[in-house]
Write a protein that holds these residues in place. Structure first.
Motif, PDB file in Angstrom:
ATOM      1  N   ASN A 224       0.844  -1.198   0.000  1.00 33.60           N
ATOM      2  CA  ASN A 224       0.000   0.000   0.000  1.00 33.60           C
ATOM      3  C   ASN A 224       0.872   1.238   0.000  1.00 33.60           C
ATOM      4  OD1 ASN A 224       1.080  -0.271   2.433  1.00 33.60           O
ATOM      5  ND2 ASN A 224      -0.812  -0.008   3.588  1.00 33.60           N
TER       6      ASN A 224
ATOM      7  N   THR B 264      -1.176   4.898   0.128  1.00 34.12           N
ATOM      8  CA  THR B 264      -1.696   5.642   1.262  1.00 34.12           C
ATOM      9  C   THR B 264      -1.160   5.123   2.577  1.00 34.12           C
ATOM     10  OG1 THR B 264      -3.591   4.210   1.098  1.00 34.12           O
ATOM     11  CG2 THR B 264      -3.833   6.435   0.233  1.00 34.12           C
ATOM     12  N   GLY B 265      -0.801   3.857   2.608  1.00 30.55           N
ATOM     13  CA  GLY B 265      -0.381   3.268   3.876  1.00 30.55           C
ATOM     14  C   GLY B 265       0.885   3.931   4.369  1.00 30.55           C
TER      15      GLY B 265
ATOM     16  N   VAL C 125     -12.999  -2.212   5.978  1.00 33.43           N
ATOM     17  CA  VAL C 125     -13.780  -1.414   5.031  1.00 33.43           C
ATOM     18  C   VAL C 125     -13.737  -2.028   3.638  1.00 33.43           C
ATOM     19  CG1 VAL C 125     -14.174   1.038   5.364  1.00 33.43           C
ATOM     20  CG2 VAL C 125     -11.826   0.165   5.334  1.00 33.43           C
TER      21      VAL C 125
ATOM     22  N   ALA D 270     -13.516  -0.641   0.333  1.00 28.29           N
ATOM     23  CA  ALA D 270     -13.266   0.657  -0.293  1.00 28.29           C
ATOM     24  C   ALA D 270     -13.923   0.701  -1.669  1.00 28.29           C
ATOM     25  CB  ALA D 270     -11.774   0.917  -0.396  1.00 28.29           C
TER      26      ALA D 270
ATOM     27  N   ASN E  73     -16.287  12.045   0.783  1.00 32.98           N
ATOM     28  CA  ASN E  73     -15.002  11.555   1.266  1.00 32.98           C
ATOM     29  C   ASN E  73     -15.154  10.142   1.780  1.00 32.98           C
ATOM     30  OD1 ASN E  73     -12.783  13.534   1.197  1.00 32.98           O
ATOM     31  ND2 ASN E  73     -14.386  14.804   2.068  1.00 32.98           N
ATOM     32  N   GLY E  74     -14.215   9.301   1.385  1.00 33.37           N
ATOM     33  CA  GLY E  74     -14.298   7.916   1.829  1.00 33.37           C
ATOM     34  C   GLY E  74     -15.151   7.063   0.910  1.00 33.37           C
ATOM     35  N   ALA E  75     -15.632   7.644  -0.193  1.00 32.73           N
ATOM     36  CA  ALA E  75     -16.467   6.871  -1.114  1.00 32.73           C
ATOM     37  C   ALA E  75     -15.644   5.854  -1.889  1.00 32.73           C
ATOM     38  CB  ALA E  75     -17.188   7.810  -2.073  1.00 32.73           C
ATOM     39  N   GLY E  76     -14.337   6.051  -1.919  1.00 33.09           N
ATOM     40  CA  GLY E  76     -13.482   5.086  -2.594  1.00 33.09           C
ATOM     41  C   GLY E  76     -12.909   5.578  -3.903  1.00 33.09           C
ATOM     42  N   LYS E  77     -12.975   6.879  -4.153  1.00 31.13           N
ATOM     43  CA  LYS E  77     -12.496   7.429  -5.426  1.00 31.13           C
ATOM     44  C   LYS E  77     -10.985   7.255  -5.564  1.00 31.13           C
ATOM     45  CE  LYS E  77     -13.938  11.557  -4.221  1.00 31.13           C
ATOM     46  NZ  LYS E  77     -14.525  11.388  -2.886  1.00 31.13           N
ATOM     47  N   SER E  78     -10.260   7.696  -4.539  1.00 30.55           N
ATOM     48  CA  SER E  78      -8.801   7.615  -4.636  1.00 30.55           C
ATOM     49  C   SER E  78      -8.340   6.173  -4.747  1.00 30.55           C
ATOM     50  CB  SER E  78      -8.156   8.244  -3.401  1.00 30.55           C
ATOM     51  OG  SER E  78      -8.459   9.606  -3.343  1.00 30.55           O
TER      52      SER E  78
ATOM     53  N   GLU F 164      -2.254   0.492  -6.008  1.00 38.54           N
ATOM     54  CA  GLU F 164      -2.918  -0.504  -5.176  1.00 38.54           C
ATOM     55  C   GLU F 164      -3.322  -1.643  -6.100  1.00 38.54           C
ATOM     56  OE1 GLU F 164      -3.941  -0.132  -1.855  1.00 38.54           O
ATOM     57  OE2 GLU F 164      -3.986   2.032  -1.482  1.00 38.54           O
TER      58      GLU F 164
ATOM     59  N   SER G 139      -5.320   6.458   8.250  1.00 35.27           N
ATOM     60  CA  SER G 139      -6.183   5.537   7.519  1.00 35.27           C
ATOM     61  C   SER G 139      -7.555   6.151   7.235  1.00 35.27           C
ATOM     62  CB  SER G 139      -6.331   4.227   8.295  1.00 35.27           C
ATOM     63  OG  SER G 139      -7.101   4.437   9.453  1.00 35.27           O
TER      64      SER G 139
ATOM     65  N   SER H 190     -10.147   8.999   5.577  1.00 35.20           N
ATOM     66  CA  SER H 190     -10.163   9.868   4.403  1.00 35.20           C
ATOM     67  C   SER H 190     -10.045  11.315   4.866  1.00 35.20           C
ATOM     68  CB  SER H 190     -11.455   9.655   3.627  1.00 35.20           C
ATOM     69  OG  SER H 190     -12.536  10.054   4.413  1.00 35.20           O
TER      70      SER H 190
HETATM   71  N1  LIG Z   1      -4.362   2.125   2.986  1.00 32.92           N
HETATM   72  C1  LIG Z   1      -5.561   2.049   3.554  1.00 32.92           C
HETATM   73  N2  LIG Z   1      -5.744   1.286   4.644  1.00 32.92           N
HETATM   74  C2  LIG Z   1      -6.956   1.183   5.229  1.00 32.92           C
HETATM   75  N3  LIG Z   1      -8.055   1.795   4.790  1.00 32.92           N
HETATM   76  C3  LIG Z   1      -7.944   2.576   3.704  1.00 32.92           C
HETATM   77  C4  LIG Z   1      -6.697   2.757   3.039  1.00 32.92           C
HETATM   78  N4  LIG Z   1      -6.890   3.591   1.988  1.00 32.92           N
HETATM   79  C5  LIG Z   1      -8.204   3.921   2.010  1.00 32.92           C
HETATM   80  N5  LIG Z   1      -8.834   3.318   3.030  1.00 32.92           N
HETATM   81  C6  LIG Z   1     -10.275   3.401   3.351  1.00 32.92           C
HETATM   82  O1  LIG Z   1     -10.997   3.137   2.169  1.00 32.92           O
HETATM   83  C7  LIG Z   1     -12.112   3.998   2.078  1.00 32.92           C
HETATM   84  C8  LIG Z   1     -12.073   4.755   0.758  1.00 32.92           C
HETATM   85  O2  LIG Z   1     -11.043   5.725   0.801  1.00 32.92           O
HETATM   86  P1  LIG Z   1     -10.647   6.661  -0.427  1.00 32.92           P
HETATM   87  O3  LIG Z   1     -10.516   5.848  -1.653  1.00 32.92           O
HETATM   88  O4  LIG Z   1      -9.443   7.451  -0.025  1.00 32.92           O
HETATM   89  O5  LIG Z   1     -11.891   7.625  -0.526  1.00 32.92           O
HETATM   90  P2  LIG Z   1     -12.079   8.979  -1.357  1.00 32.92           P
HETATM   91  O6  LIG Z   1     -10.878   9.217  -2.184  1.00 32.92           O
HETATM   92  O7  LIG Z   1     -13.320   8.778  -2.133  1.00 32.92           O
HETATM   93  O8  LIG Z   1     -12.267  10.050  -0.314  1.00 32.92           O
HETATM   94  C9  LIG Z   1     -12.086   4.894   3.307  1.00 32.92           C
HETATM   95  O9  LIG Z   1     -12.971   4.342   4.265  1.00 32.92           O
HETATM   96  C10 LIG Z   1     -10.678   4.797   3.789  1.00 32.92           C
HETATM   97  O10 LIG Z   1     -10.617   4.961   5.181  1.00 32.92           O
END
Ligand SMILES: Nc1ncnc2c1ncn2[C@@H]1O[C@H](COP(=O)(O)OP(=O)(O)O)[C@@H](O)[C@H]1O
Ligand SMILES: [Mg+2]
Lengths: 374, 509
Positions: free
Chosen positions: A345, A348-349, B18, B20, B40-45, B55, B403, B405
């Protein structure tokens, strides 16, 4: 996530040890000896009797102190490379106190000497802390430089002012200032130099653990280490924190004196440390900067130090120095490789192992200092 | 039939605790600007990171121009013409822009880097799409908008035909957003495909051809922007209709809480960041500070907070001189501060949610008993309470802050600062990078505080936010307060012109 991190923290050092044993075996083969034979001497020498175990603990004791000192500073984002100098200053002050205040009763003199050891080291940690807080001078540079000064200063003292003629050591400390040897209490340890200082080291580890993880001071210290800007925003006085942290770190280094001066030879001698101040960096690295990891790492490195004496008659003792070096190298490499495999990861990790974190912290400090100078 | 530029089929990705991305299907046509919106947290990134090879999906396939591709890592993505610009820039601050752009793909002459050849190519890209980037400048000296363009040029330099931009507008001023959109249109005209992530629906309507809406890790729908409107999209995004109508009542003026008299401040380079600023904040008042980013608004808050030392002038909090107060004291004196950059100042990302809830007030009884003992029980209790009040996900106080968003990170900061019950709240961009559902919560909280008689200074680059919340509005331009107005006397267009110095107060009257 947490479990994976824990797995890396345990698996990497373990693999590193196994790997270095394999590399060591190769070198032993080159010298024309049988690695199994050499290793069996090593293991039976250490674990075969109480004497060996006593020596293992004895050699681990100073490493626990210096490892803790490095880790304590590291948690605040500071690199204390000056343990060597700090432990010399602490030990000399400890020896001087033990000689000069010989009139005090043991119950009092022992704590006073311990305090002197800590104070000497703390003073030597306070200086780089002060320099950094007031002028921004980087502690890596200043602590290294202060090592040389401490070495030269103590050399001067034990050759010109406070020494037994014909030697480069101080007189012996008062009997009341001496820490009891374990062999005196448990005869099974006969011949081993293990003394009460080992328990002081364990107590120090417990104290560091408590301070770092359960106290508000530790909360603020680690916040500053992780993110100095957020620490400042949150009202942590970073100047004060730097000074206190490096002083405490130096104080822990100074306690090395309790092992050698108060528990082993009963005097301070030029060059006694054999580099445990620098080994502390490796111990902290292997122990993942966690007090309990540091105890384990100290036992490993202590065991290798003692082991090099055991196998010396069969193979050159440098073989075990090679083992030590390979352990360190494999931990550094292993951290990166393993975390890449286990935690896929990189996006983001951020649960980076400490080595990468160190880079991040160095970078952050450099850029912050750059800004300040402009 | 022509192939889609990108097709994601049944992508599923879980993180511990979660989902994602849950069985996502996404099609992006060649040459379109395709927006992806979601809370935020919808899983876009996460979805985009999978497409870029950062990933790896648990299930599903990635198809690029009709060919199934295993995105092992970003190199594979780049070789398929995909480029990504992250929200947090990945540039070496001390390099020149050109050096950053060619980094890793340096043109060579023998064993040496041929920087001139690189410069030529950069200039050509820059001219073709209208980037106007200063290739020779040191990167660290440039404003955020320019850094972002450098990132885009870097991606183009590597031959990307499909560009992924993850929330590119979150860090930009309205003017910079306009310029970015011009560039995106140029890119589209010249045949590039753009995937554009945002949660600002206005931007979607303005720039995108089609939009995919994500909700809670799944696709909530795909629309042609010509055939939908903001309210439909917002319903799809959060599953209900939101009202940002704030229902503001005229507050009766009471005592003065905060007063600045002739405050000036020089930045590191000796440039005046604040120039003789005077203002008053009364109880029960929200004082909006409008201005183009970098005109002294943040310096103003940091000066009041004590992070930056003023060179002249006085600051009074409820009549007491606090000009030289350290941040630790500022907190005790009854101020709170929501900083502009939550990751840099507001959070320790390695710490858990609960630990972050204590940040800055770790000495309060709820969080510690004296310097030697943290109060973990109190901390967890407090955190649980704030987590439920602000609906922070995941709701586990032990989860590390990184962790979460961005929106949920922001909720931590806002919850913490409001919970301290300050008499003066300094709020810098309290809703930046936060989706509409969270904006609603934060607005509600700010107005509640105002109703309790607190004074709030609100700095924001969202004019609609300033207009919706403020009782009075001050306009800042190059470190000075250049105008005062109120929401019922002005509108976005006029404010915008005041902020850029195009009209002055006198002309307006
Ligand atoms: N590396 C990670 N480890 C654990 N949870 C993650 C990680 N990256 C994202 N998440 C979780 O996955 C979900 C989607 O995140 P993200 O894709 O960043 O959302 P967005 O970009 O839409 O705001 C969130 O609940 C976030 O906390
Ligand atoms: Mg995102």
């Amino acid at each position: 996530m947490k479990r994976k991190t824990l797995m890396i923290n345990l698996a990497v050092p373990l693999m590193a040890v196994l790997f270095s044993l394999a590399v060591g075996a190769l070198f032993i083969l080159i010298t024309g000896k049988n690695p199994f034979f050499v290793y069996s001497i090593l293991f039976s020498g250490i674990f075969g009797n109480l004497y060996g175990i006593g020596q293992l603990f004895f050699y681990a004791t100073p490493l626990i102190f210096t490892g803790l000192a490095v880790a304590f500073a590291f948690k605040a984002g500071l690199f204390n490379i000056g343990c060597e100098g700090q432990l010399y200053m602490g030990s000399l002050l400890c020896a001087w106190t033990g000689c000069v205040f010989s009139g005090l009763p043991g119950l009092l003199l022992i704590p006073v000497c311990l305090a002197a050891a800590a104070a000497g080291g703390a003073a030597w940690g306070f200086i780089p802390g002060m320099l950094k807080a007031k002028t921004g001078a980087h502690e890596v540079i200043t602590t290294i430089m202060l090592n040389f000064i401490a070495l030269a200063f103590t050399n001067y003292i034990v050759t010109s002012h406070f020494f037994v003629p014909g030697t480069v050591r101080t007189p012996q400390i008062a009997a009341a200032a001496r820490l009891p040897a374990i062999a005196g209490i448990l005869p099974g340890f006969k011949g081993s130099s293990l003394n009460f200082s080992f328990f002081i080291a364990l107590a120090a580890a417990l104290a560091v653990w408590y301070i770092l993880y359960l106290s508000r001071f530790g909360y603020e210290l680690r916040a500053m280490g992780y993110n100095p800007a957020a620490g400042e925003y949150a009202g942590v006085d970073s100047s004060k924190m730097m000074i206190v942290t490096l002083a405490v770190s130096g104080g822990i280094s100074g306690l090395v004196g309790s092992n050698y001066v108060m528990g082993y030879k009963y005097y301070f001698e030029q060059g006694f440390s054999g580099g445990v101040g620098f080994m502390g960096i490796a111990v902290a690295l292997l122990g993942k900067n966690h007090p309990f990891g540091i105890i384990a790492a100290s036992l490993l490195f202590g065991g290798l130090s003692f082991g090099s004496l055991l196998v010396n008659s069969v193979v050159p003792k440098e073989i075990l120095d090679i083992l030590q070096a390979v352990v360190i190298l494999s931990v550094v490499v292993g951290n990166t490789v393993f975390s890449r495999i286990l935690l896929r990861n990189s996006a983001t990790g951020d649960d980076k192992p400490d080595t990468q974190r160190a880079d991040a912290i160095i970078g952050e400090q450099v850029s912050r200092e750059g800004l300040r100078r402009k | 039939m022509a192939f889609l530029a990108v097709e994601l089929r049944n992508i599923t990705k879980t993180f511990p605790g979660v989902i994602a991305n849950n069985n996502i299907n996404l099609g992006v046509k060649d040459g379109e600007i395709h927006a992806i919106v979601g809370e935020n947290g919808a899983g876009k990134s996460t979805l985009m990171n999978i497409l870029y090879g950062l990933e790896h999906q648990d299930k599903g396939n990635i198809v690029i121009r009709g060919k199934k591709v295993r995105m092992e890592n970003p190199h594979v993505a780049i070789s398929h013409g995909i480029g990504m610009v992250h929200q947090h820039f990945m540039l070496v601050r001390r390099f020149t822009v050109a050096e950053n752009i060619v980094l890793g793909r340096e043109p060579r002459r023998g064993p040496f880097t041929d920087i001139r050849k690189g410069l030529e190519k950069i200039r050509e890209i820059s001219d073709r799409y209208g980037f106007g980037i200063p290739a020779g400048e040191i990167t660290g000296n440039l404003p955020v908008g320019m850094l972002q363009r450098a990132e885009i040029v870097k991606v183009l330099y590597r031959g990307a035909k499909i560009l992924i931009l993850d929330e590119p507008t979150a860090v930009l001023t309205p003017q910079e957003v306009k310029e970015l959109f011009l560039i995106l249109r140029n890119l589209k005209e010249q045949g590039h495909t753009v995937i554009f992530i945002t949660h600002k629906l206005k931007e979607v309507m303005e720039i995108a051809d089609r939009v995919t809406v994500m909700r809670k890790g799944a696709v909530a729908g795909v629309r042609q922007t010509g055939e939908t409107d903001e309210s439909e999209l917002s319903r799809m995004m959060i599953g209900r209709t939101v009202y940002l109508e704030t229902g503001r009542k005229k507050a009766e003026k009471k005592e003065t809480l905060l007063e600045l008299r002739g405050v000036s401040l020089e930045d590191e380079k000796g440039v005046k960041a604040l120039d003789n600023v005077s203002l008053e904040l009364s109880s029960g008042e929200i004082l909006g500070i409008a201005g183009v980013e970098g005109n002294g608004q943040n310096d103003l808050l940091e000066a009041v907070w004590g992070l930056k030392k003023t060179s002249s002038g006085k600051i009074y909090l409820m009549g007491r001189d606090i000009t030289r107060l350290e941040p630790a004291r500022a907190r005790r004196e009854g101020m709170s501060y929501i900083p502009a950059d939550r990751q840099r100042h507001g959070l320790v990302l390695e710490y858990s949610v609960a630990f972050n809830m204590a940040l800055g007030r770790q000495a309060d009884r709820s969080f510690s008993h004296g310097i030697w003992k943290m109060n973990f029980t109190g901390m967890r209790e407090k955190s649980r309470q704030m987590i439920s009040e602000y609906n922070i996900v995941p709701g586990n106080p032990g989860a590390p802050a990184y962790s979460l968003s961005g929106g949920n990170q922001q909720k931590i900061v806002v919850a913490r600062e409001i919970d301290r019950n300050p008499s003066v709240l300094l709020a810098a961009h309290p809703t930046r990078g936060v989706d509409i559902g969270v904006v609603e919560i934060i607005y509600k909280k700010l107005l509640e505080e105002r109703a309790k008689g607190k004074g709030i200074i609100l700095v924001s680059s969202e004019l609609s936010e300033i207009l919706a919340l403020s009782d009075r509005i001050l306009v800042m331009f190059s470190g000075r307060i250049t105008g005062e107005t109120s929401p019922d006397k002005t509108c976005e267009e006029e404010l915008g012109m005041m902020m850029t110095g195009s009209i002055s107060m006198q002309e307006r009257q």
